[in-house]
Structure formats: C-alpha cells, structure tokens
Design a protein around this motif. Structure first.
Motif, PDB file in Angstrom:
ATOM      1  N   CYS A  58      91.057  26.164 -13.863  1.00  0.00           N
ATOM      2  CA  CYS A  58      92.367  26.126 -14.528  1.00  0.00           C
ATOM      3  C   CYS A  58      93.274  27.199 -13.949  1.00  0.00           C
ATOM      4  CB  CYS A  58      92.155  26.331 -16.033  1.00  0.00           C
ATOM      5  SG  CYS A  58      93.650  26.595 -16.950  1.00  0.00           S
ATOM      6  N   GLU A  59      92.702  28.356 -13.636  1.00  0.00           N
ATOM      7  CA  GLU A  59      93.503  29.440 -13.065  1.00  0.00           C
ATOM      8  C   GLU A  59      92.591  30.385 -12.287  1.00  0.00           C
ATOM      9  OE1 GLU A  59      96.029  31.240 -16.084  1.00  0.00           O
ATOM     10  OE2 GLU A  59      97.053  32.414 -14.542  1.00  0.00           O
ATOM     11  N   VAL A  60      93.172  30.991 -11.268  1.00  0.00           N
ATOM     12  CA  VAL A  60      92.414  31.925 -10.436  1.00  0.00           C
ATOM     13  C   VAL A  60      93.145  33.263 -10.432  1.00  0.00           C
ATOM     14  CG1 VAL A  60      91.395  32.303  -8.151  1.00  0.00           C
ATOM     15  CG2 VAL A  60      91.910  29.966  -8.901  1.00  0.00           C
ATOM     16  N   ASP A  61      92.397  34.360 -10.599  1.00  0.00           N
ATOM     17  CA  ASP A  61      92.961  35.698 -10.426  1.00  0.00           C
ATOM     18  C   ASP A  61      92.114  36.384  -9.352  1.00  0.00           C
ATOM     19  OD1 ASP A  61      93.669  38.356 -10.529  1.00  0.00           O
ATOM     20  OD2 ASP A  61      94.040  38.347 -12.698  1.00  0.00           O
ATOM     21  N   ARG A  62      92.605  36.326  -8.100  1.00  0.00           N
ATOM     22  CA  ARG A  62      91.780  36.834  -6.984  1.00  0.00           C
ATOM     23  C   ARG A  62      91.644  38.344  -7.046  1.00  0.00           C
ATOM     24  NH1 ARG A  62      93.920  32.382  -4.873  1.00  0.00           N
ATOM     25  NH2 ARG A  62      92.327  30.817  -4.432  1.00  0.00           N
ATOM     26  N   GLU A  63      92.674  39.045  -7.531  1.00  0.00           N
ATOM     27  CA  GLU A  63      92.583  40.511  -7.604  1.00  0.00           C
ATOM     28  C   GLU A  63      91.455  40.949  -8.509  1.00  0.00           C
ATOM     29  OE1 GLU A  63      96.308  42.324  -8.584  1.00  0.00           O
ATOM     30  OE2 GLU A  63      97.224  41.434  -6.799  1.00  0.00           O
ATOM     31  N   LYS A  64      91.264  40.190  -9.590  1.00  0.00           N
ATOM     32  CA  LYS A  64      90.209  40.562 -10.549  1.00  0.00           C
ATOM     33  C   LYS A  64      88.925  39.776 -10.302  1.00  0.00           C
ATOM     34  CE  LYS A  64      93.307  41.919 -14.233  1.00  0.00           C
ATOM     35  NZ  LYS A  64      94.131  41.387 -15.291  1.00  0.00           N
ATOM     36  N   ASN A  65      88.887  38.975  -9.236  1.00  0.00           N
ATOM     37  CA  ASN A  65      87.713  38.131  -8.984  1.00  0.00           C
ATOM     38  C   ASN A  65      87.395  37.279 -10.203  1.00  0.00           C
ATOM     39  OD1 ASN A  65      86.733  38.137  -6.466  1.00  0.00           O
ATOM     40  ND2 ASN A  65      85.279  39.823  -6.772  1.00  0.00           N
ATOM     41  N   ALA A  66      88.410  36.654 -10.756  1.00  0.00           N
ATOM     42  CA  ALA A  66      88.206  35.965 -12.036  1.00  0.00           C
ATOM     43  C   ALA A  66      88.688  34.512 -11.986  1.00  0.00           C
ATOM     44  CB  ALA A  66      88.944  36.709 -13.143  1.00  0.00           C
ATOM     45  N   LEU A  67      88.005  33.675 -12.745  1.00  0.00           N
ATOM     46  CA  LEU A  67      88.382  32.264 -12.909  1.00  0.00           C
ATOM     47  C   LEU A  67      88.600  31.984 -14.376  1.00  0.00           C
ATOM     48  CD1 LEU A  67      85.742  30.313 -10.764  1.00  0.00           C
ATOM     49  CD2 LEU A  67      88.114  30.866 -10.158  1.00  0.00           C
ATOM     50  N   ARG A  68      89.578  31.130 -14.662  1.00  0.00           N
ATOM     51  CA  ARG A  68      89.794  30.660 -16.032  1.00  0.00           C
ATOM     52  C   ARG A  68      89.360  29.200 -16.097  1.00  0.00           C
ATOM     53  NH1 ARG A  68      95.848  30.283 -18.697  1.00  0.00           N
ATOM     54  NH2 ARG A  68      95.256  30.388 -20.889  1.00  0.00           N
ATOM     55  N   ILE A  69      88.562  28.870 -17.096  1.00  0.00           N
ATOM     56  CA  ILE A  69      88.228  27.456 -17.331  1.00  0.00           C
ATOM     57  C   ILE A  69      88.592  27.120 -18.776  1.00  0.00           C
ATOM     58  CG2 ILE A  69      86.455  27.187 -15.548  1.00  0.00           C
ATOM     59  CD1 ILE A  69      84.323  27.650 -17.704  1.00  0.00           C
ATOM     60  N   VAL A  70      89.054  25.889 -18.958  1.00  0.00           N
ATOM     61  CA  VAL A  70      89.471  25.424 -20.291  1.00  0.00           C
ATOM     62  C   VAL A  70      88.771  24.095 -20.536  1.00  0.00           C
ATOM     63  CG1 VAL A  70      91.441  24.557 -21.634  1.00  0.00           C
ATOM     64  CG2 VAL A  70      91.688  26.619 -20.235  1.00  0.00           C
ATOM     65  N   TYR A  71      88.115  23.969 -21.676  1.00  0.00           N
ATOM     66  CA  TYR A  71      87.299  22.766 -21.889  1.00  0.00           C
ATOM     67  C   TYR A  71      87.339  22.342 -23.347  1.00  0.00           C
ATOM     68  CZ  TYR A  71      84.451  26.646 -23.196  1.00  0.00           C
ATOM     69  OH  TYR A  71      84.057  27.816 -23.772  1.00  0.00           O
ATOM     70  N   ARG A  72      87.102  21.035 -23.521  1.00  0.00           N
ATOM     71  CA  ARG A  72      87.032  20.462 -24.871  1.00  0.00           C
ATOM     72  C   ARG A  72      85.561  20.227 -25.198  1.00  0.00           C
ATOM     73  NH1 ARG A  72      91.014  16.169 -25.344  1.00  0.00           N
ATOM     74  NH2 ARG A  72      92.222  17.568 -26.654  1.00  0.00           N
ATOM     75  N   ILE A  73      85.172  20.487 -26.435  1.00  0.00           N
ATOM     76  CA  ILE A  73      83.786  20.223 -26.828  1.00  0.00           C
ATOM     77  C   ILE A  73      83.555  18.716 -26.805  1.00  0.00           C
ATOM     78  CG2 ILE A  73      82.073  20.353 -28.673  1.00  0.00           C
ATOM     79  CD1 ILE A  73      83.286  22.934 -29.587  1.00  0.00           C
ATOM     80  N   ALA A  74      82.582  18.301 -25.947  1.00  0.00           N
ATOM     81  CA  ALA A  74      82.250  16.874 -25.850  1.00  0.00           C
ATOM     82  C   ALA A  74      80.826  16.622 -26.309  1.00  0.00           C
ATOM     83  CB  ALA A  74      82.424  16.406 -24.407  1.00  0.00           C
ATOM     84  N   GLY A  75      79.958  17.605 -26.123  1.00  0.00           N
ATOM     85  CA  GLY A  75      78.547  17.443 -26.461  1.00  0.00           C
ATOM     86  C   GLY A  75      77.863  18.806 -26.490  1.00  0.00           C
ATOM     87  N   LYS A  76      76.551  18.788 -26.244  1.00  0.00           N
ATOM     88  CA  LYS A  76      75.758  20.018 -26.399  1.00  0.00           C
ATOM     89  C   LYS A  76      76.163  21.147 -25.453  1.00  0.00           C
ATOM     90  CE  LYS A  76      71.451  18.688 -28.546  1.00  0.00           C
ATOM     91  NZ  LYS A  76      71.128  17.243 -28.359  1.00  0.00           N
ATOM     92  N   GLY A  77      76.443  20.787 -24.185  1.00  0.00           N
ATOM     93  CA  GLY A  77      76.761  21.821 -23.198  1.00  0.00           C
ATOM     94  C   GLY A  77      78.057  22.549 -23.541  1.00  0.00           C
ATOM     95  N   THR A  78      79.120  21.792 -23.706  1.00  0.00           N
ATOM     96  CA  THR A  78      80.422  22.415 -23.986  1.00  0.00           C
ATOM     97  C   THR A  78      80.427  23.096 -25.364  1.00  0.00           C
ATOM     98  OG1 THR A  78      81.131  20.162 -24.510  1.00  0.00           O
ATOM     99  CG2 THR A  78      81.919  21.094 -22.437  1.00  0.00           C
ATOM    100  N   GLU A  79      79.612  22.592 -26.271  1.00  0.00           N
ATOM    101  CA  GLU A  79      79.515  23.257 -27.576  1.00  0.00           C
ATOM    102  C   GLU A  79      78.887  24.636 -27.400  1.00  0.00           C
ATOM    103  OE1 GLU A  79      77.530  21.008 -30.566  1.00  0.00           O
ATOM    104  OE2 GLU A  79      78.245  22.348 -32.134  1.00  0.00           O
TER     105      GLU A  79
END
Ligand SMILES: Cc1cc2nc3c(=O)[nH]c(=O)nc-3n(C[C@H](O)[C@H](O)[C@H](O)COP(=O)(O)OP(=O)(O)OC[C@H]3O[C@@H](n4cnc5c(N)ncnc54)[C@H](O)[C@@H]3O)c2cc1C
Ligand code: FES
Length: 264
Positions: A58-79
């Motif tokens: 969803c977004e990258v912050d290279r200075e902080k070596n960071a990634l943003r992920i955004v997800y909807r609960i669909a089942g066991k994993g995302t929960e």
C-alpha cells in the motif's frame, strides 16, 4: 527481476482503518525493492494456515525501511494479522509480482481506480506516478472511506459508494459517467466485476488499461499453478495460453487476459 526473499519483519504500528479493515507498518529490508502493484506473502503463525497470504504493498517508506499493508479480514489468516501489535514479528516473502508499468503514464491523463480492498495498492501507485494528470476514482461499500485522505495528496479524488452515503451512488463506472471523465490510460485494482466493466470501457474507448488480478493464490512463487488465468500469449515453458498471476502478474494489460465471457 526483483529478488524474492523470506524474511522476518517487525511490526512498527498497527491500527484499524474501518470495520474489518486494518493496517500494519512493518520494518523490513524488502522495502528497498518494493514497487506499486507488487505484493508480499505474509505467513500466519497459526500452523493450521500454512500458506503465505498475498497482500499488496500500500505504501513504501524507503528511509525507514518500512512497508504499509492494508487488509480486510476474510478468514483465519487476516483475522490473525488484525491482532498484531507494535513489536510483534511476522514472517514475510517478497517482493512478489510484476507491479504497474509507471513510465506509460508520462504526459498522460490517467485514471487510478480502486474498488474495496483493491484501494490499497492504488496509494503507492498514486505516490509514484510523476509527470501525468492523476484522476483517482475509489469505490467503497459505505461511508468508511479508508485511505481517502492519503490519496488526496496525490490527485483529484472521486468517490462512489454502494449505499450512496458519499459521492456517486453506485460504482466507479458510475463516477466516470456522472462527471463525464476522460483519460488516456487506466490503472486499476478491485473485484472481478469491476475489472470486467473497466475492460469493456477501455475497449470501447480504445485506451490501454492495466488490471491487477488479485485472485486466490497458493504458493505465490509460480510453483503450484493454483493461480493461472487465460491469456492471448503462450507461456514459454508450457506453450499454453496461460499466465501465472503470482509471477507473470498480478498486473496485466486488459487486452492480454481473458476475463470477459466474450474473450473465451
Ligand atoms: C496479489 C494479491 C494481492 C492482495 N492484496 C490484498 C490486500 O492488499 N488487502 C487485502 O485485504 N486482501 C488482499 N488480497 C486478498 C487476500 O490475499 C486474501 O483475502 C487472504 O489471503 C485471505 O486469507 P485468510 O486466511 O484471511 O482467509 P481464507 O481462510 O484463506 O479465506 C477466507 C475467504 O476469503 C476468500 N478469499 C481468499 N483469498 C481471496 C482472494 N484473493 N480474493 C477473493 N477472495 C479470497 C476465500 O474464498 C474464503 O471465502 C490479495 C490477493 C492477491 C492474490
Ligand atoms: S500461486 Fe502457485 S503458481 Fe501462482
């Protein structure tokens, strides 16, 4: 070709963005190679759910070596992911997929269209595209407009909601019709009915459209053929008209993939 690595990321922050929709910022060296339209595999800790879950960048912050992920609960994993907190560690695989071709947009008017949980990858795309006019069209179920304010930094944003509570009542195609919008190029991510409508629109207008097919996946690295889709091109190895969404995609030129009934 981007390098694929398995690694352990640290959760920097975790929050809820809307009903059933969560975000994580994670610290990982993989951020260096992350591009819009690519994804990572996130391994649940629960051994009953072994396979990595594909989640878009969803977004990258290279200075902080960071990634943003955004997800909807669909089942066991995302929960399970929705319960993570700062300091937790999570095993990830990446960077996966081909990403959107950015250079195509130079000097053009571009639609960036995201529907539902297809909205997140549109943010890094909107951030990364330069030298073009960006028209961002987002479709939601209701007035829980996650990521809308983030998007407004990068272009004019139009909203469609299924219940009509904000913006145009209906879907992203209704926005185009209502505001009589035009573009030279489309980038999109969303549910299959939305992608089909966009492919038909792009064909009628004779403009290229890049679709991200977020279909169900298993291995995520090209080994199981659990994600194939029919294409107009022959696969180099198998000589059949199939592409693996996880490695050849998830982004395809609309005219290259058979997603419409009339394509088959
Ligand atoms: C390339 C790619 C990028 C993705 N990016 C995101 C993202 O940024 N945010 C996000 O929320 N989701 C994203 N997804 C979907 C996400 O991977 C699935 O929702 C997730 O794997 C479900 O895992 P689970 O263990 O929670 O549910 P499971 O128990 O595995 O499945 C629960 C239910 O969800 C359905 N499901 C599983 N995978 C998908 C899928 N890909 N599409 C539609 N329905 C599915 C199953 O059929 C089942 O009904 C992406 C998928 C792909 C292939
Ligand atoms: S998910 Fe295994 S080949 Fe694509």
């Amino acid at each position: 070709m981007l390098s694929k690595k398995c690694g352990v990321a640290e959760v920097i922050s975790a929050s809820k963005l809307a009903t059933g929709v969560y975000e994580l910022w994670i610290r990982t060296e993989l951020a260096e190679n992350a591009r819009p339209g690519c994804f990572i595999g996130v391994y649940p800790k629960n051994q009953a759910t072994l396979l990595p879950r594909p989640i878009s960048i969803c977004e990258v912050d290279r200075e902080k070596n960071a990634l943003r992920i955004v997800y909807r609960i669909a089942g066991k994993g995302t929960e399970e992911f929705s319960a993570y907190a700062a300091g937790d560690r999570v095993r990830i695989l990446g960077i996966l997929g081909n990403g959107y071709p950015l250079q195509e947009a130079e000097g053009k008017t571009v639609f960036l269209m995201g529907g539902g949980i297809g909205v997140p990858p549109i943010l890094e795309l909107a951030k990364s595209l330069k030298n073009c006019k960006k028209i961002i069209i987002l479709g939601y179920r209701d007035d829980e407009l996650f990521l809308k304010e983030d998007m407004e930094q990068y272009g004019k944003v139009y909203i469609a909601t299924e219940d009509g509570s904000v913006g145009t009542k209906g879907n992203v195609m209704d926005v185009i019709n209502e505001h009589k919008l035009n573009a030279d190029l489309i980038y999109t991510c969303g549910p299959i009915p939305m992608l089909k409508a966009i492919k038909r629109f792009a064909r009628e207008k004779q403009i290229p459209a890049y679709l991200s097919l977020e279909e169900r996946m298993a291995c995520g690295v090209g080994a199981c053929l659990g994600c194939v889709c029919k294409t107009i091109h022959k696969d180099e190895h198998s000589h059949v008209h199939n592409a693996r969404i996880c490695t050849d995609g998830p982004v395809f030129l609309a005219e290259d993939v058979a997603i419409l009934e009339e394509d088959k």
